[in-house]
Design a protein around this motif. Structure first.
Motif, short mmCIF file in Angstrom:
data_model
loop_
_atom_site.label_atom_id
_atom_site.label_comp_id
_atom_site.label_asym_id
_atom_site.label_seq_id
_atom_site.Cartn_x
_atom_site.Cartn_y
_atom_site.Cartn_z
N THR A 32 0.82 -1.23 0.00
CA THR A 32 0.00 0.00 0.00
C THR A 32 0.85 1.27 0.00
O THR A 32 0.32 2.35 -0.23
N TRP A 37 0.11 2.03 -6.12
CA TRP A 37 -0.86 1.24 -5.38
C TRP A 37 -2.28 1.38 -5.90
O TRP A 37 -3.05 0.42 -5.95
N LYS A 38 -2.68 2.58 -6.34
CA LYS A 38 -4.07 2.77 -6.77
C LYS A 38 -4.43 1.82 -7.91
O LYS A 38 -5.57 1.37 -8.03
N GLN A 41 -4.89 -1.62 -6.40
CA GLN A 41 -6.16 -1.59 -5.67
C GLN A 41 -7.34 -1.76 -6.64
O GLN A 41 -8.29 -2.48 -6.33
#
Length: 184
Positions: A32, A37-38, A41
Motif C-alpha cells: 500500500t 498502489w491505486k 487496488q
C-alpha cells in the motif's frame, strides 16, 4: 501421551498460522506504500474479466465492440489490465502492447524495480506476449498478480496469483515476465 502430543501439535499449527497471517499483513501494508498502489487496488477490487473492447485503440474499428453480453468471448487479459490505468484508452492485444507500451502511457522497467500496481506481461519462450496482469503485492512465494483466467474457468478474475511458481511450471507456455510502469 497422545493427548499431550495432539495439544502440542495444535499449538504449533495455530502459531504457524498466526505467524503466516502477520507476515502476509506486512506484505500487504508494504504494497500500500507503492506509488502505483491505486492501480493494484483497482485490480484487487475487480470482480471479473472486462469484455468491453470499445476502447481498445489497437484493434480494428469493427472489432471494437462490447462483448459482455455476447455468447462469444474474446481473450480479455490485456484489455482488463489496461482498463485499470485508463478506462477510455486500452490495449486489446498483448503483443501490440509489448511492441509499443508508450502508446498507452507505459514504460518497460527492470524486474528489480517493479512495484505493486505495475502491469505484467507473461512471455512465451519465443518472446511473444501470452498474457497480462497487474502486480499486486509480494508474498512468501514471491510476487503475486491479479489477472483473468483462460481457458478454464474462462472469465474468472484471480486476485493473488503467484508468478514464480507459474513460470517454474511454464503455465500457458510462459517462462518469463516483463514489467511496465504507467507514466501518465
Amino acid at each position: 501421551l497422545m493427548k499431550l502430543l495432539k495439544k502440542k501439535c495444535l499449538k504449533w499449527i495455530l502459531t504457524t498460522i498466526i505467524i503466516l497471517v502477520i507476515i502476509q499483513m506486512g506484505f500487504y501494508l508494504h504494497a500500500t506504500t507503492s506509488p502505483q498502489w491505486k492501480y493494484a487496488q483497482r485490480a484487487l477490487s475487480c470482480s471479473g474479466s472486462n469484455y468491453d473492447l470499445r476502447y481498445c485503440m489497437d484493434l480494428p474499428k469493427g472489432a471494437r465492440k462490447d462483448y459482455t453480453n455476447s455468447s462469444w468471448k474474446p481473450l480479455p487479459c490485456i484489455n482488463t489490465a489496461t482498463s485499470f490505468y485508463d478506462d477510455k484508452y486500452r490495449a486489446g492485444n498483448c503483443n501490440k502492447f509489448k511492441s509499443n507500451p508508450e502508446r498507452w502511457g507505459f514504460k518497460e522497467i527492470n524486474e528489480d524495480d517493479a512495484l505493486p500496481g505495475d502491469l505484467i506481461l507473461f512471455l512465451r519462450k519465443n518472446g511473444d506476449a501470452r498474457h497480462a496482469g497487474v502486480y499486486t503485492m509480494n508474498s512468501l512465494l514471491g510476487p503475486l498478480c491479479a489477472n483473468t483466467s483462460d481457458p478454464a474457468p474462462k472469465g474468472v478474475f484471480i486476485h493473488f496469483l503467484p508468478i514464480k511458481p507459474l513460470l517454474f511450471v511454464h503455465a500457458a507456455g510462459s517462462n518469463k515476465v516483463k514489467y511496465y510502469r504507467y507514466q501518465k
